[in-house]
Enzyme design. Structure first.
Site, mmCIF file in Angstrom:
data_model
loop_
_atom_site.group_PDB
_atom_site.id
_atom_site.type_symbol
_atom_site.label_atom_id
_atom_site.label_comp_id
_atom_site.label_asym_id
_atom_site.label_seq_id
_atom_site.Cartn_x
_atom_site.Cartn_y
_atom_site.Cartn_z
ATOM 1 N N SER A 1 -0.600 -3.889 -5.710
ATOM 2 C CA SER A 1 -1.746 -4.444 -6.181
ATOM 3 C C SER A 1 -2.959 -3.891 -5.393
ATOM 4 O O SER A 1 -4.008 -3.864 -6.181
ATOM 5 C CB SER A 1 -1.751 -6.166 -5.802
ATOM 6 O OG SER A 1 -1.577 -6.061 -4.419
ATOM 7 N N ALA B 1 5.126 -5.627 -3.996
ATOM 8 C CA ALA B 1 3.927 -5.858 -4.724
ATOM 9 C C ALA B 1 2.588 -5.634 -4.162
ATOM 10 O O ALA B 1 1.655 -5.560 -5.117
ATOM 11 C CB ALA B 1 4.292 -7.117 -5.409
ATOM 12 N N TYR B 2 2.801 -6.097 -2.894
ATOM 13 C CA TYR B 2 1.398 -6.066 -2.355
ATOM 14 C C TYR B 2 0.808 -4.660 -2.431
ATOM 15 O O TYR B 2 -0.374 -4.558 -2.673
ATOM 16 C CB TYR B 2 1.563 -6.414 -0.780
ATOM 17 C CG TYR B 2 0.134 -6.510 -0.130
ATOM 18 C CD1 TYR B 2 -0.594 -7.528 -0.055
ATOM 19 C CD2 TYR B 2 -0.270 -5.527 0.787
ATOM 20 C CE1 TYR B 2 -1.597 -7.889 0.677
ATOM 21 C CE2 TYR B 2 -1.249 -5.394 1.602
ATOM 22 C CZ TYR B 2 -2.008 -6.649 1.466
ATOM 23 O OH TYR B 2 -3.283 -6.794 2.191
ATOM 24 N N GLY B 3 1.494 -3.541 -1.965
ATOM 25 C CA GLY B 3 1.013 -2.200 -2.042
ATOM 26 C C GLY B 3 0.805 -1.901 -3.621
ATOM 27 O O GLY B 3 -0.465 -1.079 -3.849
#
Length: 232
Positions: A143, A139-141
Site C-alpha cells: 500500500s 500489504a502494508y508495504g
C-alpha cells in the site's frame, strides 16, 4: 512552497500519535483552523480545532467531509493501518483493508478536496513510509509503495494548477502503531517538524530520518543486493 501561517489544514487520522502532532504543529506554525478528522473524532478543547467525522476508505464519508470543510487549503493524508500477515497466506480481508486505507483513502481524499486546493493553490501531504521501498511488510508495504507512485503522479497532474504535493517518508516512529517494535524510533515531533519544514521549503519529498535517506539512495542497486542487505 506553502507556508502554514494563515492556512486551514485537514489532518486525517488525527487521533493517533503522528496525527495529533500534525494538528499541534500546524497551529504552532500559524494555521488558523485545523480539521481533526477521524472515524470517531475526539474533543480537543481548542476553538481552532474542528473535529470531523471521516473514514478515508468510505467514499460517501469522504464526500460528506469535503462538503463540511470546503475551506481547506492543506490536506495531510496521515490515516493508516498496519495488520500482520503475508500476501500469500495472510487473511485477504486484512490485505484489502490496508490497501483501502493506506492507498485508496488518500486518493479519495485528494480527489474530494481537489477543487478547494486548486482554488487556494494549496498543498497535499501524503504520509508514506520507508517500507514503500523495502519488501517484507506484506500489504502494508504494498500500500505504501502504491502511495509513493500515486503521490508522484498526483504531483504531475496538479503541478500546473499551483498545488504542492509532498511525499513524506519515515522509518519507525514512536506511535501506537509501532508498539512492541524493538528498534530505534523517531519521535512524532521530529517527523512532523521535518515534514512541515519540507512543505514550507517547497520540497517534493521529505525523508524524515537517516534510515529512510539510506534506503531511498539504495534504489539503484540490483534487487539481489538490496534483498541481501535487508536479510542481513
Amino acid at each position: 512552497m506553502t507556508t502554514l501561517a494563515g492556512q486551514i489544514v485537514l489532518v486525517t487520522g488525527a487521533n493517533g500519535g503522528l496525527g495529533t502532532e500534525f494538528v499541534r504543529q500546524a497551529l504552532d506554525r500559524g494555521a488558523t483552523k485545523v480539521y481533526a478528522a477521524a472515524r470517531r473524532p475526539r474533543d480537543w478543547d481548542d476553538a481552532r480545532i474542528v473535529p470531523l467525522v471521516l473514514d478515508v476508505a468510505d467514499e460517501a464519508s469522504v464526500a460528506r467531509a469535503a462538503a463540511d470543510a470546503p475551506d481547506v487549503t492543506i490536506v495531510v493524508n496521515n490515516a493508516g493501518q498496519l495488520r500482520p500477515g503475508g500476501l500469500v497466506d495472510g487473511p485477504f480481508e486484512d490485505i484489502r483493508a490496508q490497501i483501502e486505507t493506506n492507498l485508496v483513502g488518500p486518493l479519495l481524499v485528494t480527489r474530494a478536496f481537489a477543487p478547494a486546493l486548486r482554488r487556494s493553490h494549496g498543498a497535499v501531504v501524503n504520509v508514506a513510509s520507508v517500507l514503500s521501498w523495502l519488501a517484507g511488510s506484506g500489504a502494508y508495504g504494498v500500500s505504501k509503495a502504491g502511495l509513493w507512485s500515486a503521490t508522484d503522479s498526483t504531483r504531475m497532474e496538479l503541478a500546473g494548477e499551483g498545488v504542492q504535493v509532498v511525499g513524506a517518508y519515515l522509518g519507525y516512529t514512536d506511535t501506537p502503531m509501532t508498539d512492541g517494535v524493538d528498534a530505534p524510533k523517531n519521535t512524532p515531533e521530529q517527523v512532523v517538524t521535518a515534514v512541515f519544514d519540507g512543505v514550507e521549503q517547497g520540497e517534493d519529498e521529505v525523508l524524515a530520518d537517516e534510515l529512510t535517506k539510506a534506503v531511498r539512495a539504495s534504489l539503484g542497486a540490483p534487487i539481489a543486493e538490496r534483498a541481501a542487505a535487508l536479510a542481513g
